[in-house]
Design a protein around this motif. Structure first.
Motif, short mmCIF file in Angstrom:
data_model
loop_
_atom_site.label_atom_id
_atom_site.label_comp_id
_atom_site.label_asym_id
_atom_site.label_seq_id
_atom_site.Cartn_x
_atom_site.Cartn_y
_atom_site.Cartn_z
N GLU A 179 14.47 10.40 -1.97
CA GLU A 179 15.66 10.16 -2.78
C GLU A 179 16.20 8.74 -2.56
N THR A 180 16.19 8.29 -1.32
CA THR A 180 16.66 6.94 -1.01
C THR A 180 15.73 5.89 -1.61
N LEU A 181 14.42 6.14 -1.55
CA LEU A 181 13.47 5.20 -2.13
C LEU A 181 13.62 5.12 -3.65
N LEU A 182 13.91 6.25 -4.28
CA LEU A 182 14.16 6.23 -5.72
C LEU A 182 15.33 5.33 -6.04
N GLU A 183 16.37 5.44 -5.24
CA GLU A 183 17.58 4.65 -5.48
C GLU A 183 17.36 3.18 -5.19
N LYS A 184 16.69 2.88 -4.07
CA LYS A 184 16.54 1.49 -3.64
C LYS A 184 15.42 0.74 -4.38
N VAL A 185 14.33 1.42 -4.66
CA VAL A 185 13.18 0.76 -5.26
C VAL A 185 13.13 0.95 -6.78
N TRP A 186 13.39 2.17 -7.22
CA TRP A 186 13.37 2.44 -8.66
C TRP A 186 14.72 2.13 -9.31
N GLY A 187 15.80 2.21 -8.53
CA GLY A 187 17.10 1.85 -9.04
C GLY A 187 17.90 2.98 -9.64
N TYR A 188 17.50 4.22 -9.40
CA TYR A 188 18.29 5.34 -9.89
C TYR A 188 18.13 6.51 -8.94
N GLU A 189 19.01 7.48 -9.05
CA GLU A 189 18.91 8.66 -8.20
C GLU A 189 19.04 9.95 -8.97
N TYR A 190 20.04 10.06 -9.83
CA TYR A 190 20.31 11.34 -10.47
C TYR A 190 19.15 11.80 -11.35
N PHE A 191 18.58 10.88 -12.13
CA PHE A 191 17.52 11.24 -13.05
C PHE A 191 16.13 11.13 -12.41
N GLY A 192 16.07 10.74 -11.17
CA GLY A 192 14.78 10.50 -10.55
C GLY A 192 14.02 11.76 -10.20
N ASP A 193 12.71 11.67 -10.17
CA ASP A 193 11.83 12.75 -9.78
C ASP A 193 11.09 12.27 -8.52
N VAL A 194 11.29 12.96 -7.41
CA VAL A 194 10.71 12.50 -6.14
C VAL A 194 9.19 12.46 -6.18
N ARG A 195 8.58 13.19 -7.10
CA ARG A 195 7.13 13.14 -7.20
C ARG A 195 6.64 11.75 -7.61
N ILE A 239 -4.90 -8.22 -3.14
CA ILE A 239 -4.86 -6.83 -3.61
C ILE A 239 -4.02 -6.78 -4.87
N ASP A 240 -4.58 -6.18 -5.91
CA ASP A 240 -3.90 -6.12 -7.21
C ASP A 240 -2.93 -4.93 -7.22
N LEU A 241 -1.62 -5.22 -7.20
CA LEU A 241 -0.59 -4.19 -7.20
C LEU A 241 0.26 -4.28 -8.45
N THR A 242 0.77 -3.13 -8.90
CA THR A 242 1.76 -3.15 -9.97
C THR A 242 3.09 -3.60 -9.38
N LEU A 243 4.03 -3.91 -10.24
CA LEU A 243 5.35 -4.35 -9.78
C LEU A 243 5.99 -3.30 -8.87
N ARG A 244 5.92 -2.04 -9.28
CA ARG A 244 6.56 -0.98 -8.49
C ARG A 244 5.87 -0.79 -7.14
N GLU A 245 4.55 -0.88 -7.12
CA GLU A 245 3.82 -0.78 -5.85
C GLU A 245 4.22 -1.92 -4.92
N TYR A 246 4.31 -3.12 -5.49
CA TYR A 246 4.70 -4.29 -4.69
C TYR A 246 6.11 -4.11 -4.13
#
Length: 233
Positions: A182-198, A158-165
């Motif tokens: 919010e936790t997924l933004l912090e753990k997977v994306w690496g930020y929280e304050y500037f993150g958009d949960v969408r 399955i072809d996934l992008t880095l973030r999907e993987y």
């Protein structure tokens, strides 16, 4: 070695401002004025991160992102003057990792850049550690190969992008545990304050379309209403 960043925008004043601030932070910077040039420079220099404007001549950011994603999993932050939800969602659907809406503050942009680079570095380190200990995470017909950064379903890659993987790996490694957006933004994306949960919702939807037999009735990535997501296979 300093991280190399490709800045792509047809507005020279914006490129100059971004370049100045990135170089102040110690990054190596290369620039492009349109999507076609961005694709060529990406192949030539293989940057660690790309800042990609959406509205450009010759080839817009959407098309450039799609083309880059065919071969590279380089983190891409899209820059857009449009505030409509559809533009942000489309960028994420095409494989962008993040987006910043113009006009943006330097502090916010630098925070996004650092977060995406940090997440990439952490992922590389975790991948190396996993490769030494355990190569696979398997649930039913779904297999995540930690050594090859590869996901297969019933033997088919399955072809996934880095973030999907990264999102799939994170949820699958902590089966049945529910995580808020919010936790997924912090753990997977690496930020929280500037993150958009969408951003999380769009990535989950895109991932479900790739790994689920019926995305409308998922069996791997499940939703806990009012709370968040979990891996329930």
């Amino acid at each position: 070695m300093n991280s190399r960043i490709l800045v792509v925008d047809d507005e020279k004043n914006i490129v100059d401002i971004i370049k100045y601030n990135l170089k102040k932070e110690g990054y190596d910077v290369i620039t492009a004025g349109d999507g076609e040039e961005a694709i060529k420079l990406n192949e030539e220099y293989e940057p660690d991160l790309i800042l990609l404007d959406l509205m450009m001549p010759k080839l817009d950011g959407y098309a450039a992102c799609r083309k880059i994603r065919e071969k590279y999993d380089t983190p891409i932050i899209m820059l857009t003057a449009r505030a409509e939800e559809v533009d942000k969602v489309l960028g994420l659907e095409l494989g962008a990792d993040d987006y910043v809406t113009k006009p943006f503050g330097t502090r916010e942009l630098m925070a996004r850049v650092k977060a995406n680079l940090r997440r990439r570095a952490v992922n590389d380190e975790e991948g190396a550690d996993k490769a030494k200990s355990k190569d696979d995470i398997s649930f039913g017909g779904l297999t995540i190969n930690m050594k090859l950064f590869e996901v297969k379903k019933n033997g088919k890659t399955i072809d996934l992008t880095l973030r999907e993987y990264e999102l799939l790996k994170f949820l699958a490694s902590q089966k049945t545990q529910v995580f808020s957006r919010e936790t997924l933004l912090e753990k997977v994306w690496g930020y929280e304050y500037f993150g958009d949960v969408r951003t999380v919702d769009v990535t989950v939807r895109r991932l479900r379309e790739k790994i689920e037999d019926d995305p409308g009735k998922p069996v791997y990535i499940l939703t806990k209403r009012g709370v968040g997501y979990y891996f329930g296979a």
